[in-house]
Design a protein around this motif. Structure first.
Motif, PDB file in Angstrom:
ATOM      1  N   ALA A   1       0.811  -1.213   0.000  1.00 48.13           N
ATOM      2  CA  ALA A   1       0.000   0.000   0.000  1.00 48.13           C
ATOM      3  C   ALA A   1       0.850   1.270   0.000  1.00 48.13           C
ATOM      4  O   ALA A   1       0.606   2.197  -0.782  1.00 48.13           O
ATOM      5  CB  ALA A   1      -0.945  -0.011   1.205  1.00 48.13           C
ATOM      6  N   GLU A   2       1.851   1.335   0.857  1.00 50.47           N
ATOM      7  CA  GLU A   2       2.597   2.581   1.018  1.00 50.47           C
ATOM      8  C   GLU A   2       3.423   2.919  -0.224  1.00 50.47           C
ATOM      9  O   GLU A   2       3.496   4.083  -0.633  1.00 50.47           O
ATOM     10  CB  GLU A   2       3.495   2.501   2.256  1.00 50.47           C
ATOM     11  CG  GLU A   2       2.745   2.439   3.578  1.00 50.47           C
ATOM     12  CD  GLU A   2       2.198   1.055   3.903  1.00 50.47           C
ATOM     13  OE1 GLU A   2       2.538   0.091   3.173  1.00 50.47           O
ATOM     14  OE2 GLU A   2       1.447   0.924   4.874  1.00 50.47           O
ATOM     15  N   SER A   3       4.061   1.915  -0.829  1.00 48.65           N
ATOM     16  CA  SER A   3       4.858   2.197  -2.032  1.00 48.65           C
ATOM     17  C   SER A   3       3.955   2.560  -3.204  1.00 48.65           C
ATOM     18  O   SER A   3       4.286   3.452  -4.013  1.00 48.65           O
ATOM     19  CB  SER A   3       5.748   0.997  -2.388  1.00 48.65           C
ATOM     20  OG  SER A   3       4.990  -0.183  -2.522  1.00 48.65           O
ATOM     21  N   LEU A   4       2.798   1.921  -3.324  1.00 49.52           N
ATOM     22  CA  LEU A   4       1.857   2.275  -4.379  1.00 49.52           C
ATOM     23  C   LEU A   4       1.301   3.677  -4.153  1.00 49.52           C
ATOM     24  O   LEU A   4       1.097   4.443  -5.099  1.00 49.52           O
ATOM     25  CB  LEU A   4       0.718   1.263  -4.435  1.00 49.52           C
ATOM     26  CG  LEU A   4       1.096  -0.143  -4.919  1.00 49.52           C
ATOM     27  CD1 LEU A   4      -0.086  -1.093  -4.778  1.00 49.52           C
ATOM     28  CD2 LEU A   4       1.578  -0.119  -6.362  1.00 49.52           C
ATOM     29  N   GLY A   5       1.062   4.024  -2.896  1.00 55.32           N
ATOM     30  CA  GLY A   5       0.609   5.372  -2.588  1.00 55.32           C
ATOM     31  C   GLY A   5       1.657   6.409  -2.934  1.00 55.32           C
ATOM     32  O   GLY A   5       1.339   7.518  -3.406  1.00 55.32           O
ATOM     33  N   ALA A   6       2.932   6.081  -2.726  1.00 56.96           N
ATOM     34  CA  ALA A   6       4.007   7.009  -3.077  1.00 56.96           C
ATOM     35  C   ALA A   6       4.064   7.233  -4.585  1.00 56.96           C
ATOM     36  O   ALA A   6       4.295   8.353  -5.060  1.00 56.96           O
ATOM     37  CB  ALA A   6       5.343   6.473  -2.561  1.00 56.96           C
ATOM     38  N   ALA A   7       3.837   6.159  -5.363  1.00 60.21           N
ATOM     39  CA  ALA A   7       3.793   6.315  -6.819  1.00 60.21           C
ATOM     40  C   ALA A   7       2.592   7.160  -7.231  1.00 60.21           C
ATOM     41  O   ALA A   7       2.684   8.007  -8.129  1.00 60.21           O
ATOM     42  CB  ALA A   7       3.742   4.944  -7.495  1.00 60.21           C
ATOM     43  N   ALA A   8       1.441   6.950  -6.565  1.00 56.61           N
ATOM     44  CA  ALA A   8       0.248   7.740  -6.865  1.00 56.61           C
ATOM     45  C   ALA A   8       0.481   9.217  -6.588  1.00 56.61           C
ATOM     46  O   ALA A   8      -0.034  10.090  -7.291  1.00 56.61           O
ATOM     47  CB  ALA A   8      -0.937   7.227  -6.057  1.00 56.61           C
ATOM     48  N   LEU A   9       1.270   9.511  -5.555  1.00 58.76           N
ATOM     49  CA  LEU A   9       1.598  10.902  -5.227  1.00 58.76           C
ATOM     50  C   LEU A   9       2.321  11.575  -6.391  1.00 58.76           C
ATOM     51  O   LEU A   9       2.056  12.735  -6.730  1.00 58.76           O
ATOM     52  CB  LEU A   9       2.476  10.921  -3.971  1.00 58.76           C
ATOM     53  CG  LEU A   9       2.616  12.240  -3.214  1.00 58.76           C
ATOM     54  CD1 LEU A   9       1.280  12.679  -2.628  1.00 58.76           C
ATOM     55  CD2 LEU A   9       3.660  12.084  -2.103  1.00 58.76           C
ATOM     56  N   VAL A  10       3.232  10.833  -7.019  1.00 58.71           N
ATOM     57  CA  VAL A  10       3.956  11.363  -8.181  1.00 58.71           C
ATOM     58  C   VAL A  10       3.009  11.561  -9.357  1.00 58.71           C
ATOM     59  O   VAL A  10       3.044  12.591 -10.043  1.00 58.71           O
ATOM     60  CB  VAL A  10       5.109  10.420  -8.572  1.00 58.71           C
ATOM     61  CG1 VAL A  10       5.758  10.870  -9.878  1.00 58.71           C
ATOM     62  CG2 VAL A  10       6.146  10.358  -7.460  1.00 58.71           C
ATOM     63  N   ILE A  11       2.152  10.581  -9.606  1.00 61.38           N
ATOM     64  CA  ILE A  11       1.217  10.671 -10.731  1.00 61.38           C
ATOM     65  C   ILE A  11       0.301  11.883 -10.571  1.00 61.38           C
ATOM     66  O   ILE A  11       0.071  12.636 -11.515  1.00 61.38           O
ATOM     67  CB  ILE A  11       0.395   9.366 -10.845  1.00 61.38           C
ATOM     68  CG1 ILE A  11       1.308   8.196 -11.201  1.00 61.38           C
ATOM     69  CG2 ILE A  11      -0.706   9.517 -11.872  1.00 61.38           C
ATOM     70  CD1 ILE A  11       0.654   6.835 -11.109  1.00 61.38           C
ATOM     71  N   GLN A  12      -0.202  12.086  -9.354  1.00 56.65           N
ATOM     72  CA  GLN A  12      -1.097  13.219  -9.139  1.00 56.65           C
ATOM     73  C   GLN A  12      -0.346  14.546  -9.215  1.00 56.65           C
ATOM     74  O   GLN A  12      -0.899  15.556  -9.625  1.00 56.65           O
ATOM     75  CB  GLN A  12      -1.818  13.052  -7.799  1.00 56.65           C
ATOM     76  CG  GLN A  12      -2.753  11.857  -7.804  1.00 56.65           C
ATOM     77  CD  GLN A  12      -3.678  11.804  -6.609  1.00 56.65           C
ATOM     78  OE1 GLN A  12      -3.559  12.586  -5.683  1.00 56.65           O
ATOM     79  NE2 GLN A  12      -4.608  10.870  -6.637  1.00 56.65           N
ATOM     80  N   GLY A  13       0.925  14.530  -8.840  1.00 53.41           N
ATOM     81  CA  GLY A  13       1.747  15.733  -8.994  1.00 53.41           C
ATOM     82  C   GLY A  13       1.924  16.094 -10.459  1.00 53.41           C
ATOM     83  O   GLY A  13       1.907  17.269 -10.836  1.00 53.41           O
TER      84      GLY A  13
END
Length: 396
Positions: free
Chosen positions: A378-390
């Motif tokens: 969950a946490e690593s996927l969330g970190a990738a999502a943070l980049v995508i949304q940025g």
């Protein structure tokens, strides 16, 4: 951010023309898919405000151009068409630093994981050294996949501790004190990429509404139970950060008036009676061999009475703390993450009972409580999502 295949570059259109309007509507769909991941056409219509007929026509056109791929699914018992972005060539990197590990995922902007690796770290690891190890692992992953470094938009990093969003600095109170004082600039120098950081529980919550089975849930609490106990909040569809970015410190909610002093300085915090460290210490009394989290999981599955009692006490206390938050924000869903989720109902049952004790009846009855759908990813996927949304917001 590189242009999305099949769409003209911004500024290359005749403003006011039907073609320009169509392209603007295409961008709205692309931006919704970037922010929310694969969605049905009905979800696209609701999320963008476009009519279902307009969405259907645009999706058909984008599928011909190769911008999206479609596949039939069942949604709410009805047949639907799932729409997913195809690969643009851009890469989002998600990194999760835990107490004993680092996990890295590489993802396309269409929320497709193209590489994933984890590496063990020693307890109490040297943070600068671990960051350099993670940077070297990322370099190897890029080389192995023949990915150009220029295709990497940024690196999102999850850290187990509170982060001052004004400065990107890890604050006192991190479950790994070695991280305190680490700055965003330090991480960017090590990885040699732009970096965005967030608390691991916040990223777990973000992952659940972008990657997981709970995609699209608008009001959610993600609770990570481990050495520390943290919560990530999704309110009205968006991560909630408060004033400084220090939210969801569930482990520092006082639950025992005469309890022991917590590392935060307060007395009787939830973390002092319900963290995995306290469970291990309690179960280790009178035992010659050390107890581990893996032991708790195995003994819990074997219905060991001592383990079930310790987990029950901890779960009830955690549920009571969640109930207090639920009374304030009225979540639709509470998700439990962390290393103990393998215990299933032995952990969920006491948490549900604790919520029922502290939440007003209508909230307790209508709040769903279940295990995270993404496990330790969950946490690593969330970190990738943070980049995508940025990238979507134009920050990369």
């Amino acid at each position: 951010m590189t242009a999305t295949p099949g769409l003209p570059p911004r500024g290359a259109r005749n403003p006011g023309s039907q073609g320009a309007l169509r392209h603007l509507n295409q961008e709205r769909l692309v931006e919704f898919l970037l922010a929310n991941g694969p969605s049905t056409q009905a979800e696209l219509a609701r999320g963008t405000g476009l009519s279902t007929a307009t969405v259907s026509n645009i999706v058909r056109d984008m599928a011909v151009k190769g911008v999206v791929a479609t596949s039939p699914v069942t949604s709410s018992g009805r047949r639907a068409l799932l729409v997913q972005l195809t690969d643009t060539g851009d890469i989002a990197v998600g990194v999760d630093f835990g107490r004993r590990h680092v996990r890295i995922v590489l993802s396309t902007l269409g929320y497709e994981v193209i590489a994933e690796e984890a590496m063990a770290l020693p307890l109490g690891y040297d943070v600068p050294g671990a960051v350099l190890q993670a940077a070297a692992l990322l370099d190897r992953m890029l080389v192995a996949g023949a990915h150009d470094r220029l295709s990497v938009l940024a690196v999102g990093i999850g850290i187990p501790g509170p982060i001052d969003r004004r400065t990107g600095t890890v604050l006192q109170g991190a479950i790994l004190p070695e991280w305190v004082g680490v700055r965003l600039r330090d991480l960017e120098e090590a990885f040699r990429f732009p970096v965005v950081v967030d608390n691991d529980a916040n990223l777990g919550a973000l992952a659940e509404v972008t990657w997981g089975a709970n995609r699209g849930v608008r009001n959610l609490i993600f609770v990570k139970i481990g050495t520390g106990i943290g919560a990530g909040l999704i309110l009205n569809g968006l991560p909630y950060y408060g004033f400084l970015g220090i939210t969801g410190e569930l482990g520092h909610t006082p639950v025992a008036e005469q309890g022991v002093i917590c590392r935060c300085g307060n007395r009787g915090c939830l973390e002092t009676i319900a963290s995995t460290s306290v469970m291990i210490e309690t179960l280790g009394h009178g035992v010659n061999a050390p107890v581990s989290t893996a032991d708790i999981l195995q003994r819990g599955r074997d219905r060991d009475p001592a383990v079930l009692r310790v987990v029950s006490d901890a779960g009830t206390a955690i549920g009571q703390a969640i109930g207090n938050i639920a009374n304030v924000i009225n979540p639709e869903l509470v998700l439990i993450g962390g290393p103990l989720v393998g215990l299933g109902d032995a952990l969920l049952g006491p948490i549900r009972r604790g919520i029922q004790r502290n939440a007003i009846p209508v909230i307790a009855e209508t709040t769903i409580v279940r295990i995270s759908s993404l496990g330790d990813r969950a946490e690593s996927l969330g970190a990738a999502a943070l980049v995508i949304q940025g990238a979507l917001d134009g920050n990369e």
